[in-house]
Design a protein around this motif. Sequence first.
Motif, PDB file in Angstrom:
ATOM      1  N   ARG A  96     -57.522  29.957 -40.385  1.00  0.00           N
ATOM      2  CA  ARG A  96     -57.968  31.057 -39.522  1.00  0.00           C
ATOM      3  C   ARG A  96     -56.775  31.699 -38.819  1.00  0.00           C
ATOM      4  O   ARG A  96     -56.741  32.921 -38.619  1.00  0.00           O
ATOM      5  CB  ARG A  96     -58.981  30.527 -38.495  1.00  0.00           C
ATOM      6  N   LYS A 197     -58.339  35.873 -33.865  1.00  0.00           N
ATOM      7  CA  LYS A 197     -58.220  35.197 -32.572  1.00  0.00           C
ATOM      8  C   LYS A 197     -56.936  35.706 -31.927  1.00  0.00           C
ATOM      9  O   LYS A 197     -55.888  35.056 -31.977  1.00  0.00           O
ATOM     10  CB  LYS A 197     -58.214  33.678 -32.766  1.00  0.00           C
ATOM     11  N   TYR A 202     -59.509  38.775 -25.802  1.00  0.00           N
ATOM     12  CA  TYR A 202     -59.896  38.007 -24.616  1.00  0.00           C
ATOM     13  C   TYR A 202     -59.573  38.790 -23.348  1.00  0.00           C
ATOM     14  O   TYR A 202     -60.317  38.708 -22.363  1.00  0.00           O
ATOM     15  CB  TYR A 202     -59.233  36.624 -24.664  1.00  0.00           C
ATOM     16  N   GLU A 233     -72.046  37.324 -30.294  1.00  0.00           N
ATOM     17  CA  GLU A 233     -71.629  35.986 -29.876  1.00  0.00           C
ATOM     18  C   GLU A 233     -71.414  35.987 -28.374  1.00  0.00           C
ATOM     19  O   GLU A 233     -71.532  37.019 -27.710  1.00  0.00           O
ATOM     20  CB  GLU A 233     -70.352  35.569 -30.615  1.00  0.00           C
ATOM     21  N   ILE A 261     -65.303  27.370 -36.252  1.00  0.00           N
ATOM     22  CA  ILE A 261     -65.260  26.174 -37.094  1.00  0.00           C
ATOM     23  C   ILE A 261     -66.433  25.268 -36.716  1.00  0.00           C
ATOM     24  O   ILE A 261     -67.028  24.615 -37.573  1.00  0.00           O
ATOM     25  CB  ILE A 261     -63.882  25.495 -36.954  1.00  0.00           C
ATOM     26  N   THR A 262     -66.818  25.274 -35.450  1.00  0.00           N
ATOM     27  CA  THR A 262     -68.005  24.533 -35.029  1.00  0.00           C
ATOM     28  C   THR A 262     -69.241  25.169 -35.685  1.00  0.00           C
ATOM     29  O   THR A 262     -70.122  24.465 -36.175  1.00  0.00           O
ATOM     30  CB  THR A 262     -68.147  24.569 -33.487  1.00  0.00           C
ATOM     31  N   THR A 304     -65.294  24.864 -29.897  1.00  0.00           N
ATOM     32  CA  THR A 304     -64.454  23.681 -29.703  1.00  0.00           C
ATOM     33  C   THR A 304     -64.525  23.143 -28.272  1.00  0.00           C
ATOM     34  O   THR A 304     -64.596  21.937 -28.061  1.00  0.00           O
ATOM     35  CB  THR A 304     -62.991  24.033 -30.060  1.00  0.00           C
TER      36      THR A 304
END
Length: 358
Positions: A96, A197, A202, A233, A261-262, A304
């Motif tokens: 990722r 990411k 953010y 999300e 990934i979760t 995570t």
Amino acid sequence: MELTRIPHPAPTPDADRVAAIADPGFGTLFTDHMITVDYDEGKGWHSATLGPRQPIPLDPAASVLHYAQEIFEGMKAYKLGNGTMALFRPEANAARFNKSAARLAMPDFPEDVFVDAVKELVLADKDWFPSVEGGSLYIRPFMFATEAFLGVRPAKQYKFVVILSPAGNYFKSGAPAVSVWVSDYTRAAPGGTGEAKCGGNYAASLVPTGEAFAKGHDQTVFLDAAERKWIEELGGMNLFFVFDDGRMITPPLRGTILPGITRDSIMQLAREQGLDVSEEMYSIDQWRADAESGKLVETMACGTAAVVTAVGKVASHDGEFTIGSGGPGQLTSTIREKLVGIQRGTVEDRHSWVMRIE
Ligand SMILES: Cc1ncc(COP(=O)(O)O)c(C=O)c1O
């Protein structure tokens, strides 16, 4: 890649470290070491170093400070029952990371070196593993543009860094259900950087998240930017919706959602448990209607940091609604126990997701 090791001239005294890791909190405590690797166009990645954690000198014209060429990952080292430390699907974080790099016009970082760097640093600072129940070492690999240049084009120099932050149990007293605020702001537009990411995503989420906190909620729900209708999300977690007929859906990855990934792990575990899992668009109006009719029995948030958490209450300018009883539902608890069990070595790891660090 050869790793140069620079001894720490003054590591944290044992007594201070032991006191710090007994109550580490989240994100404010750091270990003694860091890994850095430099990149120069034409030369590639070089000078991999494991040394003391310290400030990084940066030219005021470094492109990251102006055009935000920065990406990161978030992962954890856990302790298995026998005391061995382990990573959870680190190769997925490495992959990722490179997808994020490609979107931000940054160079690829070799995925095996990414995983090795993380392992080496965790081993070097293994004495910083939190002594609290449920603690972990939060791992933050990141990359940013260091070239001093004010033109708007991809930089020719970068730095890859890994730091560690001992972390306590995210929820000190079990996993409560969270309350979420549906934001009027959007997080990511089609064609934008939502699935990368990168720090910029953010930065843009801070005002909406601050608004959610000010209204007494724990997290922000972002709707799609085009129609302001489809649930995407939370600020830092993916979502799953669980229905009374055994169906479970999660918003599809349309380029605007971080491919968690979760999220991926839960899809696999839920399917093995016999649930009918699909990636489907789900609207905010339908969410409310299904919660009110009782058709929707649970909503799970996952990532995570907190692994799996129930969403108990949803609030927006149109009012509030409650999901199920407002507390953690059955499936949320089962999935959480299974995933945490795999990460901690108490549940069989049938997918070879756990990588031991020895
Ligand atoms: C925006 C966003 N969505 C989802 C997630 C969950 O991703 P993961 O499960 O890989 O931690 C995160 C956390 O990294 C995130 O920042």
